[in-house]
Write an enzyme that holds these catalytic residues in place. Structure first.
Site, mmCIF file in Angstrom:
data_model
loop_
_atom_site.group_PDB
_atom_site.id
_atom_site.type_symbol
_atom_site.label_atom_id
_atom_site.label_comp_id
_atom_site.label_asym_id
_atom_site.label_seq_id
_atom_site.Cartn_x
_atom_site.Cartn_y
_atom_site.Cartn_z
ATOM 1 N N ARG A 14 -76.855 83.291 13.798
ATOM 2 C CA ARG A 14 -75.526 82.753 13.490
ATOM 3 C C ARG A 14 -75.610 81.234 13.211
ATOM 4 O O ARG A 14 -75.491 80.798 12.079
ATOM 5 C CB ARG A 14 -74.575 83.064 14.663
ATOM 6 N N ASP A 15 -75.864 80.445 14.247
ATOM 7 C CA ASP A 15 -75.858 78.985 14.060
ATOM 8 C C ASP A 15 -76.956 78.581 13.080
ATOM 9 O O ASP A 15 -76.774 77.684 12.252
ATOM 10 C CB ASP A 15 -76.081 78.288 15.409
ATOM 11 N N HIS A 206 -76.174 73.671 24.786
ATOM 12 C CA HIS A 206 -76.388 74.044 23.370
ATOM 13 C C HIS A 206 -76.780 72.749 22.653
ATOM 14 O O HIS A 206 -75.916 71.936 22.309
ATOM 15 C CB HIS A 206 -75.077 74.632 22.832
ATOM 16 N N HIS A 208 -78.629 70.591 19.649
ATOM 17 C CA HIS A 208 -79.271 70.453 18.336
ATOM 18 C C HIS A 208 -80.291 69.324 18.467
ATOM 19 O O HIS A 208 -80.177 68.472 19.363
ATOM 20 C CB HIS A 208 -78.216 70.165 17.256
ATOM 21 N N CYS A 239 -75.131 72.320 10.860
ATOM 22 C CA CYS A 239 -73.731 72.732 10.928
ATOM 23 C C CYS A 239 -73.063 72.348 9.623
ATOM 24 O O CYS A 239 -73.186 71.208 9.177
ATOM 25 C CB CYS A 239 -73.016 72.067 12.105
ATOM 26 N N ASN A 248 -80.668 73.909 15.803
ATOM 27 C CA ASN A 248 -80.737 73.950 17.262
ATOM 28 C C ASN A 248 -82.175 73.702 17.675
ATOM 29 O O ASN A 248 -83.099 73.892 16.892
ATOM 30 C CB ASN A 248 -80.349 75.346 17.771
HETATM 31 P P1 HMG Z 1 -57.522 78.024 7.421
HETATM 32 O O1 HMG Z 1 -57.871 77.856 5.986
HETATM 33 O O2 HMG Z 1 -56.820 76.910 8.105
HETATM 34 O O3 HMG Z 1 -56.726 79.339 7.764
HETATM 35 O O4 HMG Z 1 -58.877 78.340 8.175
HETATM 36 P P2 HMG Z 1 -56.011 80.462 6.966
HETATM 37 O O5 HMG Z 1 -55.415 81.334 8.002
HETATM 38 O O6 HMG Z 1 -55.138 79.833 5.918
HETATM 39 O O7 HMG Z 1 -57.181 81.294 6.231
HETATM 40 C C1 HMG Z 1 -57.797 80.914 5.040
HETATM 41 C C2 HMG Z 1 -58.354 82.146 4.358
HETATM 42 O O8 HMG Z 1 -59.375 82.753 5.172
HETATM 43 C C3 HMG Z 1 -57.317 83.248 4.144
HETATM 44 O O9 HMG Z 1 -57.726 83.964 2.992
HETATM 45 C C4 HMG Z 1 -57.496 84.136 5.346
HETATM 46 O O10 HMG Z 1 -57.096 85.451 5.128
HETATM 47 C C5 HMG Z 1 -58.980 84.084 5.570
HETATM 48 P P3 HMG Z 1 -56.817 83.921 1.658
HETATM 49 O O11 HMG Z 1 -55.462 84.365 2.073
HETATM 50 O O12 HMG Z 1 -56.817 82.470 1.227
HETATM 51 O O13 HMG Z 1 -57.540 84.844 0.724
HETATM 52 N N1 HMG Z 1 -59.346 84.235 6.985
HETATM 53 C C6 HMG Z 1 -60.341 85.033 7.413
HETATM 54 N N2 HMG Z 1 -61.178 85.866 6.779
HETATM 55 C C7 HMG Z 1 -62.063 86.554 7.529
HETATM 56 N N3 HMG Z 1 -62.156 86.414 8.881
HETATM 57 C C8 HMG Z 1 -61.338 85.582 9.553
HETATM 58 C C9 HMG Z 1 -60.377 84.848 8.805
HETATM 59 N N4 HMG Z 1 -59.446 83.955 9.159
HETATM 60 C C10 HMG Z 1 -58.810 83.589 8.024
HETATM 61 N N5 HMG Z 1 -61.455 85.437 10.880
HETATM 62 C C11 HMG Z 1 -60.201 79.157 10.017
HETATM 63 C C12 HMG Z 1 -58.935 78.432 9.591
HETATM 64 C C13 HMG Z 1 -60.368 78.979 11.499
HETATM 65 C C14 HMG Z 1 -60.072 80.641 9.649
HETATM 66 C C15 HMG Z 1 -61.373 78.526 9.243
HETATM 67 O O14 HMG Z 1 -61.340 77.146 9.448
HETATM 68 C C16 HMG Z 1 -62.722 79.068 9.671
HETATM 69 O O15 HMG Z 1 -63.021 80.247 9.500
HETATM 70 N N6 HMG Z 1 -63.561 78.203 10.215
HETATM 71 C C17 HMG Z 1 -64.890 78.591 10.664
HETATM 72 C C18 HMG Z 1 -65.747 77.400 10.749
HETATM 73 C C19 HMG Z 1 -67.105 77.797 11.254
HETATM 74 O O16 HMG Z 1 -67.485 78.957 11.289
HETATM 75 N N7 HMG Z 1 -67.859 76.770 11.649
HETATM 76 C C20 HMG Z 1 -69.187 76.968 12.146
HETATM 77 C C21 HMG Z 1 -69.206 77.613 13.503
HETATM 78 S S1 HMG Z 1 -68.863 76.471 14.835
HETATM 79 C C22 HMG Z 1 -70.384 75.765 15.155
HETATM 80 O O17 HMG Z 1 -71.350 75.970 14.436
HETATM 81 C C23 HMG Z 1 -70.512 74.936 16.388
HETATM 82 C C24 HMG Z 1 -71.302 75.625 17.521
HETATM 83 O O18 HMG Z 1 -72.609 75.980 17.093
HETATM 84 C C25 HMG Z 1 -71.442 74.652 18.704
HETATM 85 C C26 HMG Z 1 -71.979 73.286 18.244
HETATM 86 O O19 HMG Z 1 -73.147 73.165 17.885
HETATM 87 O O20 HMG Z 1 -71.125 72.379 18.204
HETATM 88 C C27 HMG Z 1 -70.577 76.875 18.017
HETATM 89 MG MG MG Z 2 -74.347 74.651 17.059
#
Ligand code: HMG
Ligand code: MG
Length: 307
Positions: A14-15, A206, A208, A239, A248
């Site tokens: 995933r990450d 966690h 990096h 990220c 990571n």
């Molecule tokens: P948004 O654009 O504000 O929300 O995104 P929305 O509700 O308007 O959705 C936009 C579009 O996405 C829409 O589609 C939704 O239907 C669709 P459209 O109508 O335009 O065709 N949608 C989805 N599709 C599939 N699955 C879903 C979903 N939700 C909405 N669950 C949202 C807000 C939170 C959805 C967006 O910002 C998002 O998905 N963000 C994910 C970001 C991400 O994955 N980042 C990386 C992971 S975090 C990380 O790596 C950190 C970590 O490792 C710890 C660290 O190291 O810090 C964990």
């Molecule tokens: Mg991370």
């Protein structure tokens, strides 16, 4: 006291992969997850049910979950930012869902397009639904040791989010150094403060490795009694919302460290080294695991690597 045993959560599928520009075939992702579990990883973060517009690499989440073999006793976790993501996770029979917030307002906006308070409100129904479905719930706190947009992040703001995640019913909480800027002293301060409000044995580190501090930070965390660490095989990743941040800490490096300290992980390092080679070839990038590269060279050439 340093723990006798730790849990390593493998976050490479995933990450690690979420940041790859080229789409990694679903079959490769499935093989990666399966091989990691077979090597003794008891918790694999397999994919994310997030918006494919935001993270296209994870758009095959359902297919990955449907294709992997499910080993008894292994926890397969997935990220879910909202109810839509939770529904995907439930359908896919994930064992654990991960809600992910940040200790920095600026990062929260860039990563999930809302404020910290809004994110917690959005997680409430997700957390409740997970509990009702009998699923494990984990909360991840990004930028706990620094933010790419606002810089300094106070210990108090990390503790505040830990308390919010605890109130949501999280079984485990990750203290994440998203951009790898933390150093051991700060790591100890943040973990000591977090342990005052949430059970230490359910806090995870966690890290990096952008600034080469991850192994030092893990050792510092061990000194604070932390027993859960995240890592990604071959040091995969970065990220999408933290430009320049590297992957990571590599799982091979962490297992090598734990073996040297006599801390049990249950992971077969030899198999892990081969998995690091497999995924590095698959995405056509050199492994960034120091131990992985050295051990692979030694295995291949029959001599210890010296450079
Ligand atoms: P948004 O654009 O504000 O929300 O995104 P929305 O509700 O308007 O959705 C936009 C579009 O996405 C829409 O589609 C939704 O239907 C669709 P459209 O109508 O335009 O065709 N949608 C989805 N599709 C599939 N699955 C879903 C979903 N939700 C909405 N669950 C949202 C807000 C939170 C959805 C967006 O910002 C998002 O998905 N963000 C994910 C970001 C991400 O994955 N980042 C990386 C992971 S975090 C990380 O790596 C950190 C970590 O490792 C710890 C660290 O190291 O810090 C964990
Ligand atoms: Mg991370």
């Amino acid at each position: 006291m340093i723990p006798a045993k730790v849990k390593i959560v493998e976050v490479g599928p995933r990450d690690g992969l979420q940041n790859e520009k080229e789409f990694v075939p679903t079959e490769t992702k499935i093989e990666l997850v399966n091989r990691l579990a077979r090597a003794g990883i008891v918790n694999v973060e397999a994919t994310s049910f997030v918006s494919p517009k935001w993270v296209p690499q994870m758009s095959d989440a359902a297919a990955v979950m449907a294709g992997i073999e499910r080993r008894a006793g292994t926890i397969y976790s997935v990220l879910t930012p909202n109810i839509r993501g939770f529904e995907g996770a439930l359908e896919a029979k994930a064992d654990e869902i991960v809600i992910f917030g940040a200790a920095s307002e600026a990062f929260s906006q860039k990563n999930i397009n809302c404020s910290i308070a809004e994110s917690v409100a959005r997680f409430e129904p997700v957390a409740k639904a997970a509990k009702d479905a009998g699923m494990r719930l984990r909360g991840s706190i990004s930028c706990a040791l620094g933010c790419p947009y606002q810089g300094e992040v106070s210990v108090a703001s990390v503790v505040d989010v830990v308390e919010r995640m605890k109130a949501l019913g999280c079984d485990e909480i990750d203290i994440a150094d998203t951009i790898g800027v933390g150093t051991p002293k700060r790591t100890r301060e943040v973990l000591a403060a977090a342990s005052k409000v949430f059970p230490r044995e359910r806090l995870s580190g966690h890290f990096h490795d952008t600034y080469g501090q991850a192994i030092g930070n893990i050792y510092a965390a061990l000194l604070e009694g932390i027993e859960i660490f995240h890592a990604s095989v071959a040091g995969l990743g970065g990220c999408p919302y933290a430009k320049g941040a590297t992957g990571n800490v590599a799982t091979e490096d962490v297992v090598y460290l734990m073996n040297g300290l006599g801390i049990e992980t249950g992971i077969d390092l030899d198999q892990l080294v081969d998995i690091g080679d497999f995924i590095s070839r698959a995405i056509n990038k050199p492994s960034s695991s120091r131990a992985g590269r050295a051990l692979f060279t030694k295995k291949r050439d029959g001599v210890a690597a010296c450079a």
